[in-house]
Design a protein around this motif. Structure first.
Motif: not given
Length: 105
Positions: A35-60
């Protein structure tokens, strides 16, 4: 044949002893696709990157304890800040779980 299909097939069989060849054939027929494919790893990395970006933007910083210092007589900067790591870790964990289809326990 998937693991579940193999189990169902074995449940339908009459109770008996299987020969070694039959067991090998049954086990060889199980599809253990990863179930761990290159596409899933890429999807997870992009999701993590976006989550960090959102958390930083919302940080006060004003929502957290921090210390200010003055430098060169007219520059103010944050010298330290008290952070709860969950502010960034939780969204990243959630994004990775979602990318891999893993439910939180």
């Amino acid at each position: 044949m998937t693991k579940q299909q193999t189990i169902e097939k074995l449940k339908q069989q009459m109770p008996s002893f299987y020969s070694l060849e039959q067991v090998i054939e049954i086990v060889a027929g199980i599809d253990c696709g990863s179930s761990i494919t290159e596409a899933r790893i890429e999807k997870a990395m992009n999701a993590a990157r976006e989550a960090i970006r959102d958390a930083v933007r919302g940080f006060n910083p004003s929502d957290h304890g921090y210390e200010l210092e003055i430098s060169n007589g007219n520059e103010v900067y944050i010298s330290s800040i008290d952070l709860d790591e969950s502010i960034f870790a939780d969204p990243v964990e959630d994004a990775i779980r979602e990318a891999f289809g893993v439910e939180q326990e």
